[in-house]
Design an enzyme around this catalytic site. Structure first.
Site, PDB file in Angstrom:
ATOM      1  NE  ARG A 275      38.538  40.389  45.075  1.00  0.00           N
ATOM      2  CZ  ARG A 275      39.468  39.401  44.665  1.00  0.00           C
ATOM      3  NH1 ARG A 275      39.238  38.198  44.335  1.00  0.00           N
ATOM      4  NH2 ARG A 275      40.735  39.587  44.729  1.00  0.00           N
TER       5      ARG A 275
ATOM      6  CE1 TYR B 215      35.370  48.976  43.715  1.00  0.00           C
ATOM      7  CE2 TYR B 215      36.752  48.893  45.611  1.00  0.00           C
ATOM      8  CZ  TYR B 215      36.292  48.381  44.448  1.00  0.00           C
ATOM      9  OH  TYR B 215      37.065  47.565  43.590  1.00  0.00           O
TER      10      TYR B 215
END
Lengths: 474, 474
Positions: free
Chosen positions: A206, A239
């Protein structure tokens, strides 16, 4: 503050997002709450988190403070076209199908309509910080690591013991202590495989990346909208998490085992990720090139292989990941914990208090029955999520994406992806509230009759059978 | 009988259930139909077949004669309780969980409500015989094996050539020639893997058994109701097909390959089936003991691995198994062919005739556009079925059923089984009819505009792109 005698005192174990949302909901309803968190500070792993409209609706019902925290944390509505007020989740081909005339081209595969303001995304750490501010003073107790729960039938209260030798009493315990839940192990026993999370054979990487860099890497259109790039044995989602930051997650299949005693986080590197995505589309590789050179590798565990057979026992219940930890591929794990919380807040303290007053039920018995109803209401949907999350990951990561002859087949998965997503997003929380109250009333009504028949105190441990009413033999 | 000049002449290739239903629907609407079947006689493989209410609704719209054939064939409503007018499909544990006090016990897992008269089942051969009686004389032509279709743009008619050297002309060809469709191979080419069915690694054994024997073997309750017995690597379904006969099918996983040049039917024996079900529940073994000692083994093929990329080309379209052959585990293959037929009957001949008259479109162009609409309307749902059928078979046959520690996990599949079944049973055929007419009108309307702009004859080969409207690059 003074409390009516029928108001229960609830101990919450675990201060993640779901535990704090529960604390906000119960304190708002006048419940005496103590929340115990083992860590020294609140901290959230992961980068961004997104909620669809149905979950934000649940948050509003639980407490406007939760929505306030979400939005003060800088949440943004994602996937907006300038001309379209709706949010979308777009799936695109992340592998192959390059066009010579446009190296940035990726084939669109599915656009899921999440409705007006249908997705709100935020940085996890900011949301958590702002949730803490919504909890009244005196509720949160840090550095309290649970060691045992003593729930004896003939005792008025449940006792929580902590590793520092202290203990507290409460009318009931709600455990939101996550995938590695101590409460779950206490309820199920150390020899039950469902006490331990199971490796899903996926690892995640991530990152949070400044938006201007992302625009240069993948183009303006994709940067501002939520996109899922699918391909063989991996997928990537990104996003905006606020007005100047993108959250991105790469998930890669891993055929190896991950021993339970190994930390679920290991050191990884951007190089590893780029190697796994060697033949992927240019925008995908561009984006991964913006990840830090050294980054954490998260082993994704869940409770799919050995599901928890029951979410409650006596005056203790498991909520959120403690009950049904899912892999993150639907982006709905926290959302389902929020739904759990709404289910409990539907009964506690209004309904439990009413039954305590009017039926002369003990607070413990009223809560025992409430937890039975909670298990019945939440079990099927949440178990479905655990399975469905693994399933959609398999669909996103079909090896068939790498084989041009199998592309027609690979693309036929999206009707199922749509159905599964809409099953999450179109949740009717009002119906859950109605069903919860009806079931709870029937359950306590039945317990009352048994009480009258037996002339003894009712334990409210009713209807634990999972056999349907059409049970039969030959 | 005389026909209006705009009435199309349709050639149907293949006289199975779907081809005959199509012939019934089109002839009822005044279409000139010729149906070509390669065999000397009509015959159906398999034992029983069942239709849920939504499919019977489609049949009624196609032609009351189809429903008449279904019911004159001796169809029965299955899964009725004496006290309950609804039909159910019941899933029960077929493996293990024996009770010492009741050797016939099986744990109930799911009861799916199909509604009032929700399942009608019949012997396949009887249904087919009675369907043939509903087709007007002169329509059916036996012993006509298709060898080639010639569809040239500048020719008024399509030409069908047969292996006996004869040929016929028609305005369009609808191929219902099943999983081994010759028409599909002609459309896609012999080198396309989608031209050939693919082995699903399951074999089936089917039997019709007198009801009195079944009652002795599995008990009265189960005999009269539809039951699916699930377990590791196999499953068994049985249901009454008329008032004195039970149809039963055992499906067993097979890790081996099945070469395409080997006949899909081989000789098998009851002994093989009993060996595969060695540790299953007593009622399952009792029932299989009633199968004939020698019986056919059916290799189950489908089009899942290499789906047909498009169901139409010019004035030819594929319908039913020819387009989307599915494994039989949802029991919905023929039903989806019936839905296909309703979609076509919604346009032919009323809409096609209207456009031919009013827009001065050729019959061929009107039918080309109708087939485009058909492909668009039917593709997603039918491809979903092919995938879903394999998926539910995997769920029914989870190896986890054999492991007591995995039973909680195995049982969590039924929420998905329910969703998938209801997606089939709750089909809104009225909406499909509306969408079909709207899409067809828009398509021909667009073609009309193009026609006006170009001032030349329109080929109506519009909108074949599968790129969605939100197509983009960077």
């Amino acid at each position: 503050m003074t409390y009516a005698p029928e108001t229960p005192e609830i101990a919450i174990v675990g201060g993640g997002i779901v535990g704090l949302v529960l604390a906000a909901g119960l304190t708002r309803r006048g419940v005496q709450v103590k929340l115990f968190e083992q860590a020294r500070n609140f901290r959230e792993i992961g980068a961004g988190i997104g909620f669809t409209r149905n979950t934000v609706n649940c948050m509003e019902k639980i407490s406007p403070g939760v929505v306030r925290a979400l939005r003060s944390g800088g949440s943004v509505n994602v996937s907006l076209d300038q001309t379209d007020p709706k949010s979308y989740l777009r799936y695109i081909n992340g592998y192959g199908l390059q066009r010579e005339d446009d190296p940035m081209y990726q084939k669109p595969l599915l656009r899921l309509d999440a409705g007006i303001k249908g997705w709100e995304t935020v940085r996890r750490d900011q949301f958590l910080d702002d949730l803490v501010k919504e909890i009244p003073e005196g509720v949160i107790h840090l550095q309290k690591k649970l060691s045992m729960i003593v729930d004896e039938e003939d005792r008025d209260k449940v006792v929580l013991q902590f590793t520092d030798g202290t203990s507290v009493e409460a009318d009931a315990v709600i455990a939101t202590d996550g995938i590695k839940s101590t409460a779950r192990k206490i309820l199920l026993g150390a020899d039950n495989p469902a006490s331990y999370p199971q490796y899903s054979h996926k690892v995640a990487y991530r990152a949070l990346i400044p938006m201007d860099k992302v625009i240069a890497a993948i183009g303006e259109y994709k940067t501002h909208k939520q996109h899922m790039h699918v391909g063989p044995n991996a997928h990537l989602i990104h996003y905006p998490v606020n007005t100047n930051t993108i959250g991105a997650t790469v998930v890669i299949s891993d055929p190896n085992n991950w021993p339970l005693d190994k930390p679920t986080t290991a050191r990884g590197s951007r190089k590893d990720v780029l190697e796994a995505l060697a033949n992927w589309s240019l925008p995908v590789r561009n984006l991964v090139n913006l990840f830090p050179e050294e980054l954490d590798q998260w082993a994704l565990f869940d409770l799919a292989e050995y599901p928890v057979p029951k979410y409650n026992k006596g005056r203790v219940c498991l909520v959120g990941d403690a009950a049904h930890a899912s892999s993150p591929h639907h982006g709905a794990g926290a959302s389902f914990g929020v739904e759990d919380v709404l289910c409990l807040c539907t009964m506690i303290p209004e309904q439990t208090g009413q039954f305590t007053r009017e039926l002369n039920l003990s607070k413990g018995d009223a809560l025992r029955a409430a937890f039975e109803t909670y298990d019945k209401m939440r079990r099927t949907r949440t178990q479905w999520l655990v399975n469905s999350s693994r399933r959609v990951c398999d669909l996103f990561q079909q090896p068939d994406w790498a084989d041009p002859a199998k592309r027609v087949k690979a693309e036929s998965c999206f009707e199922e992806v749509k159905d599964r997503s809409f099953q999450i997003w179109h949740f009717d929380s009002g119906k859950m509230e109605e069903d919860t109250i009806r079931d709870y009333k029937e359950r306590v009504g039945a317990s009352r009759k048994i009480k009258k028949m037996n002339g003894v105190s009712c334990k409210a441990t009713l209807d634990t059978s999972s056999e349907p009413e059409w049970l039969f033999s030959a």
